[in-house]
Design a protein around this motif. Structure first.
Motif, PDB file in Angstrom:
ATOM      1  N   GLN A 120       0.865  -1.179   0.000  1.00  0.00           N
ATOM      2  CA  GLN A 120       0.000   0.000   0.000  1.00  0.00           C
ATOM      3  C   GLN A 120       0.901   1.228   0.000  1.00  0.00           C
ATOM      4  N   PRO A 121       1.465   1.558  -1.166  1.00  0.00           N
ATOM      5  CA  PRO A 121       2.525   2.567  -1.208  1.00  0.00           C
ATOM      6  C   PRO A 121       2.066   4.004  -1.457  1.00  0.00           C
ATOM      7  N   VAL A 122       0.773   4.217  -1.591  1.00  0.00           N
ATOM      8  CA  VAL A 122       0.279   5.527  -2.029  1.00  0.00           C
ATOM      9  C   VAL A 122      -0.562   6.192  -0.947  1.00  0.00           C
ATOM     10  N   VAL A 123      -0.371   7.492  -0.805  1.00  0.00           N
ATOM     11  CA  VAL A 123      -1.204   8.305   0.091  1.00  0.00           C
ATOM     12  C   VAL A 123      -1.873   9.383  -0.742  1.00  0.00           C
ATOM     13  N   HIS A 124      -3.196   9.455  -0.670  1.00  0.00           N
ATOM     14  CA  HIS A 124      -3.952  10.510  -1.351  1.00  0.00           C
ATOM     15  C   HIS A 124      -4.313  11.577  -0.326  1.00  0.00           C
ATOM     16  N   ALA A 125      -3.710  12.745  -0.438  1.00  0.00           N
ATOM     17  CA  ALA A 125      -3.972  13.818   0.535  1.00  0.00           C
ATOM     18  C   ALA A 125      -3.933  15.181  -0.148  1.00  0.00           C
ATOM     19  N   PRO A 126      -4.820  15.406  -1.129  1.00  0.00           N
ATOM     20  CA  PRO A 126      -4.771  16.656  -1.902  1.00  0.00           C
ATOM     21  C   PRO A 126      -5.037  17.910  -1.081  1.00  0.00           C
ATOM     22  N   ARG A 127      -5.697  17.774   0.064  1.00  0.00           N
ATOM     23  CA  ARG A 127      -6.031  18.959   0.866  1.00  0.00           C
ATOM     24  C   ARG A 127      -5.020  19.243   1.971  1.00  0.00           C
ATOM     25  N   ARG A 128      -4.033  18.390   2.128  1.00  0.00           N
ATOM     26  CA  ARG A 128      -3.043  18.570   3.200  1.00  0.00           C
ATOM     27  C   ARG A 128      -1.824  19.310   2.648  1.00  0.00           C
ATOM     28  N   ARG A 129      -1.901  20.623   2.661  1.00  0.00           N
ATOM     29  CA  ARG A 129      -0.799  21.426   2.148  1.00  0.00           C
ATOM     30  C   ARG A 129       0.441  21.295   3.020  1.00  0.00           C
ATOM     31  N   SER A 130       0.234  20.901   4.280  1.00  0.00           N
ATOM     32  CA  SER A 130       1.366  20.780   5.194  1.00  0.00           C
ATOM     33  C   SER A 130       2.375  19.738   4.726  1.00  0.00           C
ATOM     34  N   ILE A 131       1.929  18.750   3.956  1.00  0.00           N
ATOM     35  CA  ILE A 131       2.844  17.701   3.503  1.00  0.00           C
ATOM     36  C   ILE A 131       3.926  18.285   2.593  1.00  0.00           C
ATOM     37  N   GLY A 132       3.516  19.054   1.610  1.00  0.00           N
ATOM     38  CA  GLY A 132       4.493  19.692   0.725  1.00  0.00           C
ATOM     39  C   GLY A 132       5.405  20.645   1.463  1.00  0.00           C
ATOM     40  N   VAL A 133       4.850  21.347   2.457  1.00  0.00           N
ATOM     41  CA  VAL A 133       5.645  22.280   3.259  1.00  0.00           C
ATOM     42  C   VAL A 133       6.733  21.542   4.028  1.00  0.00           C
ATOM     43  N   LEU A 134       6.394  20.387   4.606  1.00  0.00           N
ATOM     44  CA  LEU A 134       7.374  19.612   5.374  1.00  0.00           C
ATOM     45  C   LEU A 134       8.508  19.105   4.481  1.00  0.00           C
ATOM     46  N   GLN A 169      -5.598   7.027   7.866  1.00  0.00           N
ATOM     47  CA  GLN A 169      -6.691   6.678   8.764  1.00  0.00           C
ATOM     48  C   GLN A 169      -8.014   7.140   8.174  1.00  0.00           C
ATOM     49  N   GLY A 170      -7.981   8.305   7.510  1.00  0.00           N
ATOM     50  CA  GLY A 170      -9.185   8.791   6.854  1.00  0.00           C
ATOM     51  C   GLY A 170      -9.637   7.875   5.734  1.00  0.00           C
ATOM     52  N   GLU A 171      -8.670   7.145   5.151  1.00  0.00           N
ATOM     53  CA  GLU A 171      -9.002   6.168   4.111  1.00  0.00           C
ATOM     54  C   GLU A 171      -9.328   4.804   4.700  1.00  0.00           C
ATOM     55  N   GLY A 172      -9.220   4.686   6.038  1.00  0.00           N
ATOM     56  CA  GLY A 172      -9.476   3.398   6.689  1.00  0.00           C
ATOM     57  C   GLY A 172      -8.345   2.422   6.530  1.00  0.00           C
ATOM     58  N   ARG A 173      -7.104   2.942   6.293  1.00  0.00           N
ATOM     59  CA  ARG A 173      -5.977   2.054   6.030  1.00  0.00           C
ATOM     60  C   ARG A 173      -4.910   2.082   7.099  1.00  0.00           C
ATOM     61  N   ALA A 174      -5.011   2.974   8.067  1.00  0.00           N
ATOM     62  CA  ALA A 174      -3.922   3.112   9.023  1.00  0.00           C
ATOM     63  C   ALA A 174      -3.873   1.978  10.033  1.00  0.00           C
ATOM     64  N   LEU A 175      -4.985   1.276  10.207  1.00  0.00           N
ATOM     65  CA  LEU A 175      -5.036   0.179  11.173  1.00  0.00           C
ATOM     66  C   LEU A 175      -5.459  -1.103  10.475  1.00  0.00           C
ATOM     67  N   PRO A 176      -5.076  -2.251  11.003  1.00  0.00           N
ATOM     68  CA  PRO A 176      -5.481  -3.510  10.386  1.00  0.00           C
ATOM     69  C   PRO A 176      -6.994  -3.591  10.243  1.00  0.00           C
ATOM     70  N   GLU A 177      -7.427  -4.237   9.173  1.00  0.00           N
ATOM     71  CA  GLU A 177      -8.854  -4.298   8.885  1.00  0.00           C
ATOM     72  C   GLU A 177      -9.638  -5.006   9.984  1.00  0.00           C
ATOM     73  N   ASP A 178      -8.989  -5.935  10.704  1.00  0.00           N
ATOM     74  CA  ASP A 178      -9.704  -6.694  11.723  1.00  0.00           C
ATOM     75  C   ASP A 178      -9.661  -6.018  13.098  1.00  0.00           C
ATOM     76  N   THR A 179      -9.139  -4.787  13.160  1.00  0.00           N
ATOM     77  CA  THR A 179      -9.105  -4.056  14.416  1.00  0.00           C
ATOM     78  C   THR A 179     -10.400  -3.286  14.592  1.00  0.00           C
ATOM     79  N   SER A 180     -11.196  -3.684  15.558  1.00  0.00           N
ATOM     80  CA  SER A 180     -12.485  -3.035  15.791  1.00  0.00           C
ATOM     81  C   SER A 180     -12.291  -1.702  16.487  1.00  0.00           C
TER      82      SER A 180
END
Length: 288
Positions: A120-134, A169-180
Motif C-alpha cells: 500500500q505505497p500511495v497516500v492521497h492527501a490533496p487537501r493537506r498542504r502541510s505535507i508539501g511544506v514539510l 486513517q481517513g481512508e481506513g488504512r492506518a489500522l489492520p482491517e480486523d481491528t475493531s
C-alpha cells in the motif's frame, strides 16, 4: 498545465550535511525536487534506502509489485529498499514533485505503524498542504548546513509521517482491517497506562485525556482484557517494581516504590506481598 505551456525542466537535490555515523535508527539522507520532462521514466530500478515522493503538480504513474497507480497533485508514493519499481511522468502534464530519502531500523517500524508499504505505497492527501511544506522544510534544513540540520530533518520526517498516518486513517488504512473500534480504544488506554505508569495518573485523568467517559472506558477495557484499568495499572506497576528489585539492587524499597508510581511504600509492600506472596525485601533476599 499542458503541452502548449510547458514548465522548464529542473532538478535539485541536497544531502544531509551532518549524517550520524551508521548504524543510526533513523537518518534522512537527502532531499530534492524536480520538474520532470514529459514521459520522464526512472526505472525499472531498485534503491537501497526508503524514498518518498510528493507530487506538487502534474500527473503520472507509479508501478510497484506489479500494481500501477495513477497519481496526481497531492499524492505521495513510497519506494522501499530493494523493491523493483518504475514511475513515469505524463506526456502532456508531467509532474513536479519533491522527495526525501531516509534509512534506519526505525524507518521501517514507523512506516509499518502507519500502514505504508510496498503493498500500500500511495497516500492521497490533496487537501493537506502541510505535507508539501514539510518536504520543503527538510530541504531548507539541509541547505542551511546548520549543525542541527540532522535533528531538524528527523523531526520533520516524523511530522510528515504523522500527517500520512492521519490521511491513511481517513481512508481506513492506518489500522489492520480486523481491528475493531473497541479494540482501538482499549489499545489507546493500554498505551497510555504503559507509558505513564510511573506518574501519579488516575483512570479519570486517562479517560479525560483520551476523550471517553470513565465508566464507558472501564467497561470496554474489562471486556477486551478481562481486568479493569485499575487492576491492570496495579499489576503493571508491581511487575515493573519486581524488575527493579531484581536489576537495581542499589535502590531501596522506598525508591523502587516511588520509581513505579507508588507514593506510599507501605501500600506498595502490602500490594507486592498480595501479588507475589512475599514482601519486596524478602523477594530481593531470595535472589542473593
Amino acid at each position: 498545465m499542458n503541452s502548449s505551456t510547458p514548465r522548464p525542466e529542473s532538478y535539485y537535490v541536497v544531502s544531509n550535511p551532518y549524517p550520524p555515523a551508521p548504524p543510526s535508527p533513523l537518518t534522512v539522507l537527502f532531499s530534492g525536487h524536480s520538474q520532470t520532462k514529459p514521459g520522464h521514466k526512472p526505472g525499472p530500478k531498485v534503491v537501497d534506502y526508503y524514498l518518498l515522493h510528493h507530487i506538487l503538480s502534474g500527473r503520472g504513474t507509479y508501478t510497484c509489485l506489479g500494481q500501477t497507480y495513477e497519481l496526481g497533485p497531492g499524492d505521495s508514493f513510497l519506494i522501499e529498499p530493494g523493491k523493483l519499481v518504475a514511475y513515469t511522468a505524463d506526456l502532456e502534464d508531467p509532474w513536479h514533485y519533491r522527495w526525501i530519502a531516509f534509512e534506519g531500523e526505525q524507518a521501517g517500524v514507523l512506516l509499518e505503524g502507519i500502514g505504508l508499504s510496498s503493498r500500500q505505497p500511495v497516500v492521497h492527501a490533496p487537501r493537506r498542504r502541510s505535507i508539501g511544506v514539510l518536504f520543503h522544510q527538510v530541504q531548507s534544513a539541509f541547505r542551511s548546513r546548520s549543525l542541527s540540520a540532522n535533528l531538524k530533518a528527523n523531526g520533520l520526517l516524523q511530522l510528515l509521517l504523522a500527517d500520512y498516518a492521519e490521511a491513511l486513517q481517513g481512508e481506513g488504512r492506518a489500522l489492520p482491517e480486523d481491528t475493531s473500534p473497541a479494540a482501538q480504544t482499549v489499545q489507546q488506554a493500554l498505551n497510555y497506562l504503559s507509558a505513564q505508569y510511573a506518574e501519579p495518573i488516575t483512570i479519570e485523568l486517562m479517560a479525560e485525556t483520551l476523550g471517553y467517559n470513565r465508566a464507558y472506558l472501564s467497561t470496554l477495557f474489562k471486556q477486551q482484557t478481562g481486568v479493569t484499568p485499575v487492576t491492570f495499572l496495579l499489576r503493571l506497576r508491581l511487575d515493573k517494581a519486581r524488575h527493579l528489585l531484581r536489576e537495581r539492587p542499589e535502590l531501596t524499597v522506598e525508591q523502587t516504590a516511588s520509581s513505579v508510581g507508588f507514593q506510599d511504600p507501605l501500600y506498595f509492600s502490602k500490594q507486592f506481598k498480595r501479588q507475589y506472596g512475599v514482601s519486596p525485601t524478602d523477594y530481593r533476599q531470595s535472589l542473593l
